[in-house]
Design an enzyme around this catalytic site. Structure first.
Site, PDB file in Angstrom:
ATOM      1  N   ARG A 317     -51.555 -43.543  47.643  1.00  0.00           N
ATOM      2  CA  ARG A 317     -52.688 -43.969  48.471  1.00  0.00           C
ATOM      3  C   ARG A 317     -52.393 -44.024  49.971  1.00  0.00           C
ATOM      4  NH1 ARG A 317     -54.804 -48.343  48.243  1.00  0.00           N
ATOM      5  NH2 ARG A 317     -56.945 -47.659  48.514  1.00  0.00           N
ATOM      6  N   CYS A 346     -38.964 -36.040  51.266  1.00  0.00           N
ATOM      7  CA  CYS A 346     -38.803 -35.213  52.465  1.00  0.00           C
ATOM      8  C   CYS A 346     -40.147 -34.817  53.068  1.00  0.00           C
ATOM      9  CB  CYS A 346     -37.950 -34.001  52.119  1.00  0.00           C
ATOM     10  SG  CYS A 346     -36.395 -34.515  51.389  1.00  0.00           S
TER      11      CYS A 346
END
Ligand SMILES: *Cc1c(COP(=O)(O)O)cnc(C)c1O
Length: 422
Positions: A317, A346
């Site tokens: 979210r 990453c």
């Protein structure tokens, strides 16, 4: 109100010490409070009790949290289910939701999904297009059944929420425009295998204002009258979900279920229909937290980063919607600092809180991301070949792992080498 509180300086879920739980099952892990789920369902059901004719149906929107134990907890209280896929239908049935309390929504239901719903004998399909009416008529006819449908209308109302969870504006993909609802009803009524019994709408999620909902219900009331004038019998109206939950202590709380119930009573007065509700977030949101351990703290040029073992693949979210989750230290501390809370993935979007004032934590400490019970675990993935996050349910002093951690090795075992690479 939820059941996550500090006792003796440690955050608990009901009577369960979250530090002890994290040590036992590992992190990251979602933790749900059964008492909170039950409380939220009861509060909502009480707020709409007595509205409309007969018993209103409160159909939990399974997409908010489809965990079997979550659904079973609610099913025991008499909840129905709003499902949007064959997978959710199977879960609702497995959790003990009776078929006649299941509503099937969704803009792209496939033939196999329509067949599964017809086979199960669900209460109704909320059809979202003229094309779906034809698909469902054919499926029902082939099965020798007559099925109840509601036409989901797009009321053309701006829900004034985040664009990605706004579903009732003219240019959203959902529902049939109000102006074509009468024609869609006549189209459905011409099929002996379909029984058009009502209308439905759902304009969006995390609504912080009742105005757009009230405007929608006003338009639906007009449609009920005009459909009846055209000779259709309207027995049910599905008002959808969407009521927001408090994510931020510093922002005014969304309207309460009681305020919502009072508005619905006003807006639906004299409709003479059974009402259906589809709350998701309101039931599950504050009933869950994501527990995570601090891996390390590092200083950037201008920012202090707290790197935790939960990431955007576990709780999407914040990166998807810019959503706010409150951050608590599992061991209470009075020390506060401004930091940026990130996961190990990453991508720079893997950020839970940016330059936020929060409790001071160090490597090895536990944090809880609050209000993570809805649209949390269900959106999790294994991006970066991380484990799929497990879920635990607490009830009083009991706890149980209700969805096991799926480890990266298990996932790799599902891959195969193409024969020419062996
Ligand atoms: C997502 C959804 C809901 C639930 O929305 P909440 O904001 O979680 O209450 C209800 N009905 C439909 C059709 C949905 O798509």
């Amino acid at each position: 109100m939820d059941h996550f509180d500090y006792r003796g300086g440690v955050l608990h879920a009901e009577d369960v010490d979250l530090a002890a739980l994290a040590a036992e099952v590992g992190t990251p892990v979602y933790v749900y409070s059964a008492a909170t789920l039950e409380r939220h369902f009861r509060v909502f059901a009480a707020a709409v009790a007595g509205l409309g004719t007969g018993d209103p149906l409160v159909a939990f929107a399974c997409k908010a949290n489809p965990n079997l134990s979550v659904l079973a907890t609610l099913a025991r209280l008499g909840a129905g289910a709003d499902v949007v896929s064959a997978g959710e239908l199977a879960r609702a049935l497995a959790a003990g939701v009776p078929a006649n309390r299941i509503v099937f929504s969704g803009v792209g239901k496939q033939v196999f999904e329509l067949q599964a719903g017809v086979e199960a004998g669900i209460l109704q399909f909320n059809v979202e297009s003229e094309a779906e009416i034809e698909m469902l008529a054919a499926v029902a006819q082939a099965a020798g059944k007559r099925v109840d449908i509601a036409v989901r209308v797009n009321p053309g109302v701006d829900a004034k929420t985040h664009a990605k969870i706004s579903t009732g504006g003219d240019d959203n993909k959902f529902g049939i425009p109000l102006s074509r609802a009468g024609a869609a009803f006549a189209q459905a009524a011409a099929h002996p295998s379909l029984r058009p019994v009502g209308i439905a709408a759902h304009i969006g999620s995390q609504l912080s204002d009742l105005g757009p909902l009230e405007a929608t219900f006003g338009r639906m009331g007009g449609l009920v009258a005009s459909l009846r004038a055209a000779g259709h019998s309207i027995e049910r109206v599905d008002l959808g979900g969407g009521l927001g939950v408090p994510y931020r202590p510093d922002v005014a709380a969304p309207p309460s279920p009681a305020d919502y119930g009072a508005m619905v009573a006003r807006a639906t007065k004299g409709w003479d229909v059974r009402l259906i509700f589809e709350p998701g977030r309101l039931i599950a949101g504050n009933a869950g937290v994501l527990l995570s351990r601090v891996i390390l703290v590092k200083q950037g040029v201008g920012k202090a980063f707290v790197v935790i073992d939960a990431a955007m693949n576990d709780l999407l979210r914040p990166s998807l919607y810019g959503a706010w989750h409150d951050v608590q230290a599992v061991r209470a501390t009075d020390e506060r600092t401004t930091a940026t809370l990130v996961g190990p993935i990453c991508e720079s979007g893997d950020t839970f809180a940016d330059d936020r004032e929060m409790p001071t934590v160090k490597a090895g400490d536990l944090v809880a991301l609050m209000t993570a019970g809805a649209y949390g675990a269900t959106m999790a993935s294994t991006y970066n070949s991380r484990d799929l996050v497990p879920e635990v349910m607490v009830s009083g002093s009991d706890h149980a792992v209700v969805s096991a951690r799926r480890v990266a090795a298990d996932m790799m075992a599902l891959d195969t080498r193409a024969p020419w690479l062996v």
